[in-house]
Motif scaffolding. Sequence first.
Motif, PDB file in Angstrom:
ATOM      1  N   ILE A 124       0.984  -1.264  -0.062  1.00  0.00           N
ATOM      2  CA  ILE A 124       0.123   0.145  -0.060  1.00  0.00           C
ATOM      3  C   ILE A 124       0.910   1.237  -0.175  1.00  0.00           C
ATOM      4  CG2 ILE A 124      -1.658   1.402   1.386  1.00  0.00           C
ATOM      5  CD1 ILE A 124      -2.998  -1.205   2.125  1.00  0.00           C
ATOM      6  N   LYS A 125       1.992   1.151   0.663  1.00  0.00           N
ATOM      7  CA  LYS A 125       2.912   2.233   0.762  1.00  0.00           C
ATOM      8  C   LYS A 125       3.571   2.444  -0.684  1.00  0.00           C
ATOM      9  CE  LYS A 125       5.706   3.685   4.566  1.00  0.00           C
ATOM     10  NZ  LYS A 125       6.497   3.682   5.439  1.00  0.00           N
ATOM     11  N   ASP A 126       4.083   1.575  -1.194  1.00  0.00           N
ATOM     12  CA  ASP A 126       4.433   1.572  -2.560  1.00  0.00           C
ATOM     13  C   ASP A 126       3.531   2.225  -3.529  1.00  0.00           C
ATOM     14  OD1 ASP A 126       6.932   0.686  -1.608  1.00  0.00           O
ATOM     15  OD2 ASP A 126       6.450  -1.552  -2.428  1.00  0.00           O
ATOM     16  N   LEU A 127       2.031   1.648  -3.341  1.00  0.00           N
ATOM     17  CA  LEU A 127       1.283   2.066  -4.492  1.00  0.00           C
ATOM     18  C   LEU A 127       0.889   3.638  -4.135  1.00  0.00           C
ATOM     19  CD1 LEU A 127      -1.220  -0.825  -4.345  1.00  0.00           C
ATOM     20  CD2 LEU A 127       0.047  -0.103  -6.244  1.00  0.00           C
ATOM     21  N   ALA A 128       0.742   4.176  -2.829  1.00  0.00           N
ATOM     22  CA  ALA A 128       0.896   5.285  -2.451  1.00  0.00           C
ATOM     23  C   ALA A 128       1.644   6.340  -2.807  1.00  0.00           C
ATOM     24  CB  ALA A 128       0.520   5.633  -0.796  1.00  0.00           C
ATOM     25  N   ASN A 129       3.058   5.960  -2.804  1.00  0.00           N
ATOM     26  CA  ASN A 129       4.079   6.672  -3.251  1.00  0.00           C
ATOM     27  C   ASN A 129       3.975   6.825  -5.054  1.00  0.00           C
ATOM     28  OD1 ASN A 129       5.928   7.588  -1.394  1.00  0.00           O
ATOM     29  ND2 ASN A 129       5.807   5.510  -0.552  1.00  0.00           N
ATOM     30  N   ASN A 130       3.427   6.059  -5.568  1.00  0.00           N
ATOM     31  CA  ASN A 130       3.476   5.951  -6.998  1.00  0.00           C
ATOM     32  C   ASN A 130       2.194   6.624  -7.354  1.00  0.00           C
ATOM     33  OD1 ASN A 130       3.992   5.273  -9.602  1.00  0.00           O
ATOM     34  ND2 ASN A 130       2.773   3.701  -9.793  1.00  0.00           N
ATOM     35  N   TYR A 131       1.060   6.655  -6.593  1.00  0.00           N
ATOM     36  CA  TYR A 131      -0.260   7.208  -7.308  1.00  0.00           C
ATOM     37  C   TYR A 131      -0.589   8.422  -6.395  1.00  0.00           C
ATOM     38  CZ  TYR A 131      -0.691   3.181 -10.258  1.00  0.00           C
ATOM     39  OH  TYR A 131      -0.370   2.204 -11.003  1.00  0.00           O
ATOM     40  N   LEU A 132      -0.312   8.544  -5.139  1.00  0.00           N
ATOM     41  CA  LEU A 132      -0.942   9.660  -4.231  1.00  0.00           C
ATOM     42  C   LEU A 132       0.067  10.954  -4.234  1.00  0.00           C
ATOM     43  CD1 LEU A 132      -2.765   7.588  -1.532  1.00  0.00           C
ATOM     44  CD2 LEU A 132      -3.800   8.528  -3.659  1.00  0.00           C
ATOM     45  N   GLN A 133       0.540  11.313  -5.296  1.00  0.00           N
ATOM     46  CA  GLN A 133       1.528  12.559  -5.378  1.00  0.00           C
ATOM     47  C   GLN A 133       0.542  13.704  -5.485  1.00  0.00           C
ATOM     48  OE1 GLN A 133       4.432  12.610  -4.265  1.00  0.00           O
ATOM     49  NE2 GLN A 133       4.881  10.290  -4.029  1.00  0.00           N
ATOM     50  N   SER A 134       0.532  14.721  -4.757  1.00  0.00           N
ATOM     51  CA  SER A 134      -0.109  15.798  -4.979  1.00  0.00           C
ATOM     52  C   SER A 134      -0.223  16.553  -6.382  1.00  0.00           C
ATOM     53  CB  SER A 134       0.230  17.220  -3.930  1.00  0.00           C
ATOM     54  OG  SER A 134       1.551  17.430  -3.971  1.00  0.00           O
TER      55      SER A 134
END
Length: 124
Positions: A104-114
């Motif tokens: 989830i952290k990896d996905l967030a770092n990929n997709y949840l960038q402002s």
Amino acid sequence: YGISGNNYNMGDSSLFCIESDINNEKVEEAIAACFTEMRKIREENISDEEMEIVRNYLYGENFRSVDGTIAYEKKYMQWEDFGMDMQRYYHTMETIRNIQANTIKDLANNYLQSDGFTIITVGK
């Protein structure tokens, strides 16, 4: 005041959005809070307890999406529209069951960038 996040699956693509009903004076504060929460997902460790809560919530939402004849028919029509089938549903449930916090952290770092978000404000 209300806020929710949704992910819309469309076969090979998807859309993630955050929607809220808030006072116009709080719009910028609410947007900043959303990005703060996304930063936390990218940077902070996710506890086993929180993972279990999220898994249970997502399981419930997925079961609800096919609970009953009408709900199942709507889901079936969505699958048909986007070239998917019941296997996609099973795959989603399996992913929810097995996903790990670091993934989830990896996905967030990929997709949840402002800088990857489009902000639309209506009614201001």
